[in-house]
Design a protein around this motif. Structure first.
Motif, short mmCIF file in Angstrom:
data_model
loop_
_atom_site.label_atom_id
_atom_site.label_comp_id
_atom_site.label_asym_id
_atom_site.label_seq_id
_atom_site.Cartn_x
_atom_site.Cartn_y
_atom_site.Cartn_z
N ARG A 40 41.04 -58.83 5.08
CA ARG A 40 42.31 -58.38 6.32
C ARG A 40 41.66 -57.95 6.97
N MET A 41 41.25 -58.75 8.79
CA MET A 41 40.58 -58.22 9.72
C MET A 41 41.05 -57.79 11.06
N GLU A 42 40.71 -56.97 11.56
CA GLU A 42 41.51 -56.16 12.81
C GLU A 42 40.41 -55.50 14.07
N THR A 43 41.39 -56.48 14.90
CA THR A 43 40.41 -56.18 16.31
C THR A 43 40.98 -55.98 17.10
N PRO A 44 40.98 -55.94 18.18
CA PRO A 44 41.27 -55.33 19.69
C PRO A 44 42.35 -56.24 19.75
N LEU A 45 41.66 -57.43 19.14
CA LEU A 45 42.68 -58.49 20.24
C LEU A 45 43.87 -58.82 19.07
N GLY A 46 43.79 -58.41 17.67
CA GLY A 46 44.85 -57.90 16.86
C GLY A 46 44.37 -58.10 15.09
N THR A 47 45.59 -58.73 14.68
CA THR A 47 44.88 -58.03 12.81
C THR A 47 45.30 -59.26 12.42
N SER A 48 44.94 -60.02 11.46
CA SER A 48 45.16 -61.31 10.51
C SER A 48 45.01 -60.78 9.30
N GLN A 49 45.05 -62.12 7.77
CA GLN A 49 45.11 -62.03 7.19
C GLN A 49 44.63 -63.13 6.58
N GLY A 50 43.58 -63.24 5.31
CA GLY A 50 43.01 -64.01 4.73
C GLY A 50 42.94 -65.49 5.86
N THR A 51 43.51 -66.98 5.14
CA THR A 51 42.05 -67.66 5.43
C THR A 51 42.75 -67.25 7.35
N ASP A 52 43.44 -66.91 7.90
CA ASP A 52 43.94 -66.79 9.04
C ASP A 52 43.18 -65.93 9.65
N ALA A 53 42.64 -64.62 9.00
CA ALA A 53 41.54 -63.88 9.53
C ALA A 53 39.96 -65.07 9.83
N VAL A 54 39.61 -65.68 9.32
CA VAL A 54 38.63 -66.53 9.62
C VAL A 54 39.25 -67.40 10.93
N ARG A 55 40.38 -68.06 10.96
CA ARG A 55 40.70 -68.64 12.01
C ARG A 55 40.29 -67.99 13.69
N ALA A 56 41.12 -66.95 13.58
CA ALA A 56 40.66 -65.64 14.43
C ALA A 56 39.73 -65.37 14.86
N THR A 57 38.61 -64.92 13.79
CA THR A 57 37.69 -64.19 14.09
C THR A 57 36.48 -65.61 15.43
N GLU A 58 36.51 -67.11 14.27
CA GLU A 58 36.31 -68.14 14.80
C GLU A 58 36.48 -68.20 16.91
N GLU A 59 38.05 -67.87 17.10
CA GLU A 59 38.79 -67.92 17.98
C GLU A 59 37.89 -67.41 19.27
N ALA A 60 38.42 -65.94 18.49
CA ALA A 60 37.67 -64.81 19.60
C ALA A 60 36.24 -65.02 20.02
N LEU A 61 35.16 -65.84 19.20
CA LEU A 61 33.65 -65.70 19.40
C LEU A 61 34.08 -66.93 20.19
N GLY A 62 34.58 -68.02 20.37
CA GLY A 62 34.17 -69.38 20.89
C GLY A 62 35.00 -68.59 22.18
N ARG A 63 34.80 -67.57 22.87
CA ARG A 63 35.76 -67.40 23.95
C ARG A 63 34.32 -66.74 24.49
N TYR A 64 33.23 -66.57 23.77
CA TYR A 64 31.76 -66.95 24.41
C TYR A 64 31.06 -67.50 24.05
N ASP A 65 29.61 -67.95 25.16
CA ASP A 65 28.68 -68.85 24.73
C ASP A 65 27.97 -68.47 23.33
N ARG A 66 27.94 -67.76 23.76
CA ARG A 66 26.93 -67.38 22.30
C ARG A 66 27.28 -65.31 22.34
N THR A 67 26.66 -64.22 21.16
CA THR A 67 26.95 -63.28 20.95
C THR A 67 25.52 -63.35 20.42
N GLN A 68 25.56 -61.96 20.16
CA GLN A 68 24.40 -61.31 19.18
C GLN A 68 25.31 -59.61 19.05
#
Length: 155
Positions: A40-68
Motif C-alpha cells: 500500500r503506497m500513500e502519497t499526497p497524490l493519493g493511495t494505491s495498492q498492489g501493482t497499482d501502487a507501482v504504476r502510480a509511483t511511476e506516473e508520479a515521478l514521470g511528472r519530473y525530468d529527474r529526481t534525487q
C-alpha cells in the motif's frame, strides 16, 4: 524482536528504494525485490495498492525530468515482532522539472520542486528477505512549485 542484522537489511532496503525511484526502475523485478505483492503506497497524490501502487509511483515521478531522494535517520520499532516491523526516516526529495514545464511557466521559473518530509513504512519478512508492505510519504515543507496540474497542497 529485530536483530542488528535486520536493522542493517532494512536500512539498506530504504536506500535501495530511493535509488530505484531516482533511476526509474519500475519493473516486476524492482517490485519483487522491494515490495510485497499487496503493498500500500500513500502519497499526497493519493493511495494505491498492489501493482497499482507501482504504476502510480511511476506516473508520479514521470511528472519530473529527474529526481534525487535522500534518506536519513532510519528508526525501527524495536518492539515489533520478528516477522514485521515499522520504520520511519527523514527524506529530502528534489525534483527537477521537465523543460516543457519550465517553458510554460516562463523565464523566471524555478527548475526545482523540493520537499522535506518523513516516510513511514511497515515491512514484512518474506522468504526472500524484508519487503515494504506499506510506504507513506508525509511532506513537512516544500520549496518551489509542484508540476503542472498538481495543486500545491497535493504535491
Amino acid at each position: 524482536m529485530t536483530t542488528q542484522t535486520d536493522h542493517a537489511e532494512i536500512r539498506a532496503l530504504v536506500h535501495r528504494l530511493f535509488r530505484a525511484l531516482d533511476e526509474r526502475r519500475f519493473t516486476a523485478g524492482w517490485a519483487r525485490d522491494l515490495l510485497t505483492d499487496d503493498v500500500r503506497m500513500e502519497t499526497p497524490l493519493g493511495t494505491s495498492q498492489g501493482t497499482d501502487a507501482v504504476r502510480a509511483t511511476e506516473e508520479a515521478l514521470g511528472r519530473y525530468d529527474r529526481t534525487q531522494h535522500i534518506a536519513s535517520g532510519v528508526i525501527l520499532d524495536t518492539d515489533a515482532g520478528t516477522e514485521w516491523v515499522t520504520a520511519s526516516w527523514n527524506a529530502l526529495m528534489t525534483h527537477v522539472h521537465h523543460d516543457a514545464t519550465l517553458q510554460q511557466r516562463g523565464a523566471d521559473a524555478d527548475p526545482l520542486f523540493t520537499v522535506g518530509g518523513r516516510f513511514e513504512a511497515e515491512l514484512r519478512r518474506t522468504p526472500n528477505g524484508w519487503r515494504f508492505s506499506r510506504v507513506a510519504v508525509r511532506p513537512i515543507w516544500t520549496k518551489g512549485q509542484p508540476p503542472l496540474g498538481v495543486g500545491a497542497k497535493s504535491a
